[in-house]
Design an enzyme around this catalytic site. Structure first.
Site, PDB file in Angstrom:
ATOM      1  N   CYS A  94      37.222  39.037  27.099  1.00 46.54           N
ATOM      2  CA  CYS A  94      37.147  40.270  27.889  1.00 46.54           C
ATOM      3  C   CYS A  94      37.830  41.449  27.210  1.00 46.54           C
ATOM      4  O   CYS A  94      37.688  42.585  27.659  1.00 46.54           O
ATOM      5  CB  CYS A  94      37.804  40.044  29.245  1.00 46.54           C
ATOM      6  SG  CYS A  94      39.536  39.622  29.064  1.00 46.54           S
ATOM      7  N   CYS A  97      42.694  34.142  31.890  1.00 50.66           N
ATOM      8  CA  CYS A  97      43.769  35.124  32.077  1.00 50.66           C
ATOM      9  C   CYS A  97      45.127  34.417  31.999  1.00 50.66           C
ATOM     10  O   CYS A  97      46.091  34.972  31.456  1.00 50.66           O
ATOM     11  CB  CYS A  97      43.628  35.822  33.417  1.00 50.66           C
ATOM     12  SG  CYS A  97      41.934  36.284  33.845  1.00 50.66           S
TER      13      CYS A  97
HETATM   14 FE1  FES Z   1      40.260  38.698  30.836  1.00 52.08          FE
HETATM   15 FE2  FES Z   1      41.577  38.517  33.039  1.00 52.08          FE
HETATM   16  S1  FES Z   1      39.491  39.001  32.840  1.00 52.08           S
HETATM   17  S2  FES Z   1      42.376  38.457  31.069  1.00 52.08           S
END
Ligand code: FES
Length: 133
Positions: free
Chosen positions: A37, A106
């Site tokens: 992400c 995460c």
């Molecule tokens: Fe990537 Fe949370 S969506 S760290």
């Protein structure tokens, strides 16, 4: 997606946000990114003379779960030895925060950040053999 109360709590009242002097000998800095992400987490530890982590700070440029994971991580590692801190698993963080499967990475970021901070601190210390000379 619904966040758990614990995630919301850490997100709204993050613990230990800030920066320690990364050039200091007793500070270790971990800077990690999530390829999935692009979120980035910085976690720093300050190690006391007795070998215990006496302070920890983080800055996370990322989602709510990443912020909550790093906030929780700084709480957990304070007062621990380096080995204890480095043995914290992302699954413990994810479980504590009730992260859904899509947000597990995460918490992985938080585990990686702790390990990176510990490794950075260790790399700064004089080698045992040199210290003995
Ligand atoms: Fe990537 Fe949370 S969506 S760290």
């Amino acid at each position: 997606m619904a966040y758990s109360d614990k995630v919301v709590d850490h997100y709204e009242n993050p613990r230990n946000v800030g920066t320690l002097d990364k050039n200091s000998e007793d500070v270790g800095t971990g800077l990690v990114g999530a390829p999935a992400c692009g979120d980035v987490m910085k976690l720093q530890i300050k190690v006391g003379a007795g070998g215990l982590i006496e302070d920890a700070k983080f800055k996370t440029f990322g989602c709510g779960s990443a912020i909550a994971s790093s906030s929780l991580a700084t709480e957990w590692i304070k007062g621990k030895t380096l080995d204890e801190a480095a043995s914290i698993r992302n699954t413990e963080i994810a479980q504590h925060l009730s992260l859904p499967p899509v947000k597990i990475h995460c918490s992985v970021l938080a585990e990686d950040a702790i390990k990176a901070a510990v490794a950075d601190y260790r790399a700064k210390q004089p080698k045992a053999s040199e210290a003995a000379e």
